[in-house]
Design a protein around this motif. Sequence first.
Motif, short mmCIF file in Angstrom:
data_model
loop_
_atom_site.label_atom_id
_atom_site.label_comp_id
_atom_site.label_asym_id
_atom_site.label_seq_id
_atom_site.Cartn_x
_atom_site.Cartn_y
_atom_site.Cartn_z
N GLN A 115 40.55 43.26 42.09
CA GLN A 115 40.36 43.18 40.64
C GLN A 115 41.49 43.88 39.89
OE1 GLN A 115 37.79 41.42 39.68
NE2 GLN A 115 37.37 41.87 37.53
N CYS A 119 41.18 44.19 35.60
CA CYS A 119 39.94 44.95 35.60
C CYS A 119 39.70 45.55 34.22
CB CYS A 119 40.01 46.05 36.65
SG CYS A 119 38.57 47.13 36.70
N GLY A 211 35.55 45.45 40.37
CA GLY A 211 35.76 44.80 41.65
C GLY A 211 34.55 44.86 42.56
#
Length: 369
Positions: A115, A119, A211
């Motif tokens: 991610q 993110c 994530g």
Amino acid sequence: MFKVTVDNITVEVAPGTSILMAARKIGGDVTPPTMCFYSKLQGSGGKCRTCLVEVAAGSTADPRPMPKLVASCRTNVMDGMIVKSITSEKVLDARKGVVEFLLLNHPLDCPICDQAGECHLQDLSYEHGKEGTRYEFQRRLFEREDIGPYIQLHMTRCILCYRCTYIADQITNTRMHGILDRGEHAQISTYISKAIDNDFSGNMIDVCPVGALTDRTFRFKQRVWFLKPLNAHRDCDKCCGKVTIWNRGDEVFRVTARKDEWGEVEDFDGKTGWICNTCRFDKKKTSDWVVEGPRKINRHSVISANHYLDVKKPHETIAEVMGGRKPKLLMDIHKVSEVNKPNVHLSEITGPATGEVFNNGNGTLLENK
């Protein structure tokens, strides 16, 4: 229409509009950050508290300020309301505290997390976080869990935004996962480790702001800032078929839904553009798609860098100098050196590109993989 002022900027919105959506109509830094709210999912919001704002005046009829900071995603505007977001010291200090709480148990996985680069928690901590932490206790730890053939759950990274459970409730036929336990022990899990196999389960990956839910077909294969996002579509009988494909060269490493500047899935013809698992996981060739052109990523992180739009190529003069003749080459160095002939294409590996799928690091796949 109600008139509401956010950070000295006045905008007109319809009655029933939340402060957050009114701020999004203005855009820019005025808009409060969000981690749990998702406008396409009913019932979302009110859990992460990152969108706190100060209401300096309730309305024209009652100009008294609200005594406490309020969650902008769950508070509707009133005519004449005055709101402070980034112009309030209370709000900025509260957001720092919220970020510190979100990072209490969140591990420093950014160097290895898929991610990273897109993110929302990275962006939030960079803008509103602190340099250190005051937490001295043992962080909670969970084992990674494969919830189906396409998704891996990293519960240690989860911030309990509940978006994935809303996805399962509202766009799939059955929901096989939810929140177990309470307080610090709360976790996302499936019913007795049952696999999630419905045809729209991949959308849980798109809505996850961190994530915690990762694509098993994409794990450890590329960093997102090395990939080139392209708008593409195909005729699909299950979903809208309008996606973003992420290429490096001619390889398609992953397929995602198209997202707007707030990180939410775009609407097409009045419907949210959720995509099915067939488009997301099975169509990994450029020939499977009709490519429309480069995708402009409306994000301020590294993911939006180096995606050159409207490129003007330099004028080639060799053909003019040589009268249209191509230069004669002594040899094709690319064929001789085989530098452009890798033994393994990462996008063709069915699982994660980890050391376990390679044999002694010599670039050849293990037979059983």
